[in-house]
Design a protein around this motif. Structure first.
Motif, PDB file in Angstrom:
ATOM      1  N   SER B  75       0.863  -1.191   0.000  1.00 16.08           N
ATOM      2  CA  SER B  75       0.000   0.000   0.000  1.00 16.08           C
ATOM      3  C   SER B  75       0.889   1.227   0.000  1.00 16.08           C
ATOM      4  O   SER B  75       1.815   1.315   0.796  1.00 16.08           O
ATOM      5  CB  SER B  75      -0.887   0.018   1.250  1.00 16.08           C
ATOM      6  N   TYR B  76       0.594   2.166  -0.878  1.00 17.41           N
ATOM      7  CA  TYR B  76       1.433   3.363  -0.936  1.00 17.41           C
ATOM      8  C   TYR B  76       0.626   4.548  -1.441  1.00 17.41           C
ATOM      9  O   TYR B  76      -0.450   4.390  -2.012  1.00 17.41           O
ATOM     10  CB  TYR B  76       2.641   3.129  -1.863  1.00 17.41           C
ATOM     11  N   LYS B  77       1.180   5.733  -1.164  1.00 18.56           N
ATOM     12  CA  LYS B  77       0.560   6.966  -1.637  1.00 18.56           C
ATOM     13  C   LYS B  77       1.390   7.453  -2.812  1.00 18.56           C
ATOM     14  O   LYS B  77       2.593   7.707  -2.652  1.00 18.56           O
ATOM     15  CB  LYS B  77       0.572   7.992  -0.495  1.00 18.56           C
ATOM     16  N   ASP B  78       0.768   7.558  -3.964  1.00 18.92           N
ATOM     17  CA  ASP B  78       1.503   7.935  -5.168  1.00 18.92           C
ATOM     18  C   ASP B  78       2.107   9.338  -5.011  1.00 18.92           C
ATOM     19  O   ASP B  78       1.418  10.276  -4.609  1.00 18.92           O
ATOM     20  CB  ASP B  78       0.561   7.895  -6.376  1.00 18.92           C
ATOM     21  N   LYS B  79       3.424   9.428  -5.317  1.00 21.47           N
ATOM     22  CA  LYS B  79       4.132  10.689  -5.085  1.00 21.47           C
ATOM     23  C   LYS B  79       3.595  11.819  -5.957  1.00 21.47           C
ATOM     24  O   LYS B  79       3.597  12.975  -5.553  1.00 21.47           O
ATOM     25  CB  LYS B  79       5.621  10.492  -5.380  1.00 21.47           C
ATOM     26  N   ASP B  80       3.168  11.505  -7.149  1.00 23.69           N
ATOM     27  CA  ASP B  80       2.754  12.555  -8.079  1.00 23.69           C
ATOM     28  C   ASP B  80       1.313  12.991  -7.883  1.00 23.69           C
ATOM     29  O   ASP B  80       0.979  14.159  -8.078  1.00 23.69           O
ATOM     30  CB  ASP B  80       2.941  12.072  -9.523  1.00 23.69           C
ATOM     31  N   THR B  81       0.454  12.033  -7.519  1.00 23.25           N
ATOM     32  CA  THR B  81      -0.974  12.353  -7.485  1.00 23.25           C
ATOM     33  C   THR B  81      -1.570  12.362  -6.085  1.00 23.25           C
ATOM     34  O   THR B  81      -2.671  12.877  -5.888  1.00 23.25           O
ATOM     35  CB  THR B  81      -1.758  11.313  -8.317  1.00 23.25           C
ATOM     36  N   GLY B  82      -0.869  11.760  -5.116  1.00 27.13           N
ATOM     37  CA  GLY B  82      -1.419  11.657  -3.762  1.00 27.13           C
ATOM     38  C   GLY B  82      -2.487  10.587  -3.646  1.00 27.13           C
ATOM     39  O   GLY B  82      -3.125  10.441  -2.607  1.00 27.13           O
ATOM     40  N   ILE B  83      -2.703   9.829  -4.718  1.00 26.68           N
ATOM     41  CA  ILE B  83      -3.720   8.769  -4.695  1.00 26.68           C
ATOM     42  C   ILE B  83      -3.161   7.557  -3.951  1.00 26.68           C
ATOM     43  O   ILE B  83      -2.002   7.190  -4.141  1.00 26.68           O
ATOM     44  CB  ILE B  83      -4.121   8.379  -6.150  1.00 26.68           C
ATOM     45  N   VAL B  84      -3.982   6.945  -3.098  1.00 30.64           N
ATOM     46  CA  VAL B  84      -3.551   5.762  -2.341  1.00 30.64           C
ATOM     47  C   VAL B  84      -3.808   4.521  -3.195  1.00 30.64           C
ATOM     48  O   VAL B  84      -4.929   4.281  -3.643  1.00 30.64           O
ATOM     49  CB  VAL B  84      -4.293   5.669  -0.993  1.00 30.64           C
ATOM     50  N   LEU B  85      -2.753   3.764  -3.426  1.00 29.68           N
ATOM     51  CA  LEU B  85      -2.846   2.617  -4.337  1.00 29.68           C
ATOM     52  C   LEU B  85      -2.260   1.354  -3.698  1.00 29.68           C
ATOM     53  O   LEU B  85      -1.636   1.422  -2.637  1.00 29.68           O
ATOM     54  CB  LEU B  85      -2.079   2.929  -5.630  1.00 29.68           C
ATOM     55  N   VAL B  86      -2.471   0.220  -4.362  1.00 34.48           N
ATOM     56  CA  VAL B  86      -1.925  -1.065  -3.881  1.00 34.48           C
ATOM     57  C   VAL B  86      -1.119  -1.712  -5.005  1.00 34.48           C
ATOM     58  O   VAL B  86      -1.619  -1.874  -6.113  1.00 34.48           O
ATOM     59  CB  VAL B  86      -3.057  -2.032  -3.456  1.00 34.48           C
ATOM     60  N   HIS B  87       0.148  -2.040  -4.712  1.00 30.96           N
ATOM     61  CA  HIS B  87       0.960  -2.843  -5.638  1.00 30.96           C
ATOM     62  C   HIS B  87       0.473  -4.286  -5.519  1.00 30.96           C
ATOM     63  O   HIS B  87       0.774  -4.959  -4.530  1.00 30.96           O
ATOM     64  CB  HIS B  87       2.430  -2.831  -5.201  1.00 30.96           C
ATOM     65  N   CYS B 120      -9.360   5.930 -10.360  1.00 31.78           N
ATOM     66  CA  CYS B 120      -9.092   5.699 -11.800  1.00 31.78           C
ATOM     67  C   CYS B 120      -7.741   6.305 -12.201  1.00 31.78           C
ATOM     68  O   CYS B 120      -7.670   7.101 -13.156  1.00 31.78           O
ATOM     69  CB  CYS B 120     -10.216   6.269 -12.655  1.00 31.78           C
ATOM     70  N   ASP B 121      -6.694   5.940 -11.474  1.00 30.44           N
ATOM     71  CA  ASP B 121      -5.383   6.567 -11.719  1.00 30.44           C
ATOM     72  C   ASP B 121      -4.904   6.388 -13.155  1.00 30.44           C
ATOM     73  O   ASP B 121      -4.182   7.233 -13.681  1.00 30.44           O
ATOM     74  CB  ASP B 121      -4.337   6.037 -10.732  1.00 30.44           C
ATOM     75  N   HIS B 122      -5.359   5.302 -13.820  1.00 28.00           N
ATOM     76  CA  HIS B 122      -4.957   5.095 -15.215  1.00 28.00           C
ATOM     77  C   HIS B 122      -5.569   6.170 -16.112  1.00 28.00           C
ATOM     78  O   HIS B 122      -4.985   6.538 -17.128  1.00 28.00           O
ATOM     79  CB  HIS B 122      -5.396   3.695 -15.682  1.00 28.00           C
ATOM     80  N   ARG B 123      -6.720   6.689 -15.727  1.00 21.18           N
ATOM     81  CA  ARG B 123      -7.350   7.764 -16.501  1.00 21.18           C
ATOM     82  C   ARG B 123      -6.747   9.115 -16.102  1.00 21.18           C
ATOM     83  O   ARG B 123      -6.529   9.980 -16.957  1.00 21.18           O
ATOM     84  CB  ARG B 123      -8.861   7.782 -16.229  1.00 21.18           C
ATOM     85  N   GLY B 144     -11.054  16.507  -9.068  1.00 22.71           N
ATOM     86  CA  GLY B 144     -10.073  17.496  -9.501  1.00 22.71           C
ATOM     87  C   GLY B 144      -8.891  17.556  -8.564  1.00 22.71           C
ATOM     88  O   GLY B 144      -8.767  16.751  -7.638  1.00 22.71           O
ATOM     89  N   ASN B 145      -8.040  18.555  -8.838  1.00 19.88           N
ATOM     90  CA  ASN B 145      -6.814  18.727  -8.064  1.00 19.88           C
ATOM     91  C   ASN B 145      -6.992  19.898  -7.097  1.00 19.88           C
ATOM     92  O   ASN B 145      -7.101  21.045  -7.528  1.00 19.88           O
ATOM     93  CB  ASN B 145      -5.649  18.974  -9.036  1.00 19.88           C
ATOM     94  N   LEU B 146      -6.974  19.601  -5.815  1.00 18.34           N
ATOM     95  CA  LEU B 146      -7.197  20.659  -4.816  1.00 18.34           C
ATOM     96  C   LEU B 146      -6.043  21.659  -4.779  1.00 18.34           C
ATOM     97  O   LEU B 146      -6.223  22.785  -4.321  1.00 18.34           O
ATOM     98  CB  LEU B 146      -7.371  20.032  -3.425  1.00 18.34           C
ATOM     99  N   ASP B 147      -4.873  21.240  -5.227  1.00 19.92           N
ATOM    100  CA  ASP B 147      -3.725  22.153  -5.218  1.00 19.92           C
ATOM    101  C   ASP B 147      -3.796  23.164  -6.361  1.00 19.92           C
ATOM    102  O   ASP B 147      -2.988  24.086  -6.412  1.00 19.92           O
ATOM    103  CB  ASP B 147      -2.415  21.360  -5.303  1.00 19.92           C
TER     104      ASP B 147
END
Lengths: 318, 179
Positions: B75-87, B120-123, B144-147
């Motif tokens: 489990s990790y938080k993607d550095k670029d998007t902040g999305i929480v994902l699972v390898h 939908c990180d692939h999108r 959207g992107n809050l930043d």
């Protein structure tokens, strides 16, 4: 009146968590028991070196790696992606108690082998394993040279392993029943108590028996105090913790908690062992057997009840 | 790092389940499981009743307990998007992340790994919105992107009462509900 209708129906998640079944309480019990056996062994060797040991230094030490392997096998059975079991050892996540636990488990084995090689452990292997004796002699020399370090490692790793079995659950803020500060110490004390009981069943000599019964009386008393403190912490906490306390105070797990953990697991063996300590006759196996059963019941009840407890949705509209 | 988030308008959501169905199709969610779901809440005493309909999923927390407890680094938080994902190839199926999630947003995929909403990180990597947000017929789901100061999410939240789920868990959810 508040009515919440969720259309989620994921297996093992709804209506409440059922992710961890009998394998995890079994693993936590065996882990705690092994932790206790290691601590008792280390304490005996460091502080009672003038007394001869049999149950603690030999029988308990032989059982520890076998019980630990059984526990790890149970953990393996619980994994839903078994082929990836090696992934525990391709990384170390310092924030994850399970990661700490898996690495501690790996350190425990060599220490247990060195412990067995200490005086009072295994002297020589029988004819079936006699081919190991030349290597064993070398290990014995090494173990004896670092006697104090090996005994201290037993205590340190035992405390780490015993507390880890409780912290593993306690870090989950999402499950209020588990999220109590005393769960780690409770599981450690319960593991020590179970180890005392195990050693009492493993043909202790008189000196060992006398001390083990006294230790177990103290440990059972501490366990009872910890349990009551946990009930107080839960019932005076936020709404989620109050609901968790309710599981033991009138809810689904009331009978199993008070009968199997407190009554048969602590109070009855405490009474039996106090009678034994003051010289009254009691069947020597009954108290220890109840303690072991109580230790297992403690893990079963906490693992299952904890999965029912969850953080409630407090504010719905504001 | 971007901070992708979702703003869900509970006054617009009608509980049509279109987001659930489109997620199935987009992400090949196994039968019998769901990555997003509808929740209906009714509160009060008749005739003074209030209701809320909303769609829920992984909150892609700022402070994700599922990532902290994972012993395998799956489990990790993607550095670029902040999305929480699972390898998937790192997950051992120990279920520690499921126990740690206050939202019960994860489940065990029949293959054995922990599964959940991926925003939908692939999108997102292609500059698109999530499948559920694109499908929502009432535009209740907004992504959207809050930043990004120009993001429509800021405009949507402006002047509305905003809540997150179980804020007391301290996880910093990135799904915001407009009341």
């Amino acid at each position: 009146m508040t009515e919440v209708t969720s259309f989620r129906n994921n297996p093992l998640i709804d209506p409440h968590l059922e992710i961890w079944e009998w394998q995890i309480p079994g693993y936590l019990f065996l882990g705690g028991l092994v932790a206790g056996l290691m601590i008792l062994n280390g304490v005996w060797r460091l502080f009672y070196s003038d007394k001869e040991g049999r149950s603690i230094t030999r029988n308990g030490a032989v059982a520890a790696p076998v019980l630990l392997s059984l526990g790890m096998f149970l953990l393996f059975l619980d994994l839903s992606y078994k082929i990836h079991v090696f992934r525990f050892y391709t990384t170390f996540n310092p924030a994850s108690p399970m990661s700490w636990g898996s690495w501690i488990l790996l350190l425990v084995y060599p220490v247990q082998i060195l412990t067995l090689a200490l005086p009072g452990g295994i002297e020589r292997f029988g004819w079936r394993f006699s081919f190991l004796n030349p290597l064993w002699d070398k290990i014995k020399i090494y173990a004896e040279r670092y006697n104090v370090a090996v005994s201290t490692s037993n205590i340190v790793l035992g405390i780490g392993l015993g507390i880890y079995t409780g912290i593993l659950l306690a870090v989950n803020a999402a499950r209020p029943l588990w999220n109590v500060s005393l769960l780690g110490p409770l599981f450690l004390v319960s593991g020590l108590s179970a180890a005392s009981a195990w050693n009492l069943l493993a043909r202790p000599n008189d000196a060992e028996k006398k001390l083990l019964v006294r230790w177990d009386i103290g440990l059972l008393g501490i366990e009872l105090i910890f349990l009551m403190l946990i009930i107080i912490e839960l019932s005076t906490g936020p709404i989620g913790k109050q609901a968790a306390a309710g599981l033991f105070l009138g809810g689904n797990y009331t009978a199993s908690f008070w009968v199997f953990i407190v009554g048969l697991g602590i109070l009855l063996p405490l009474w039996l062992e106090i009678r034994e300590a003051i010289g009254r006759y009691v069947p020597h196996w009954l108290g220890p057997l109840l303690v072991l059963g109580g230790g297992l019941a403690l893990r079963i009840v906490f693992v299952y009840a904890g999965q029912i407890s969850s953080m409630p949705e407090i504010t719905l509209f504001r | 790092m971007a901070r992708y988030a979702m703003v869900i308008d509970t006054k617009r959501c009608v509980g049509c389940h279109a987001c659930v169905i489109t997620c199935y199709m987009e992400n090949n969610v196994p039968e019998g499981f769901t990555r997003d779901w509808i929740v209906e809440v009714v509160e009060g005493e008749f005739p003074d009743l209030r209701s809320e309909i909303r769609t829920e999923r992984c909150n892609h927390c700022e402070n994700p307990p599922c990532v902290f407890v994972c012993p395998c680094g799956a489990s990790y938080k993607d550095k670029d998007t902040g999305i929480v994902l699972v390898h998937h190839d790192k997950c051992s199926g120990c279920k520690a992340c499921i126990a740690a999630c206050p939202y019960d947003a994860r489940f065990i995929n029949p293959i054995g790994y922990a599964d959940k909403c991926t925003f939908c990180d692939h999108r997102v990597k292609l500059g698109k919105t999530t499948a559920c947000a694109q499908t929502c017929p009432t535009s209740a789901i907004n992504f959207g992107n809050l930043d990004d100061p120009a993001s429509k999410l800021h405009k949507l939240m402006n002047g509305r009462i905003v809540k997150t789920m179980k804020p007391e868990a301290g996880t910093g959810p990135n799904i915001f509900y407009l009341l």
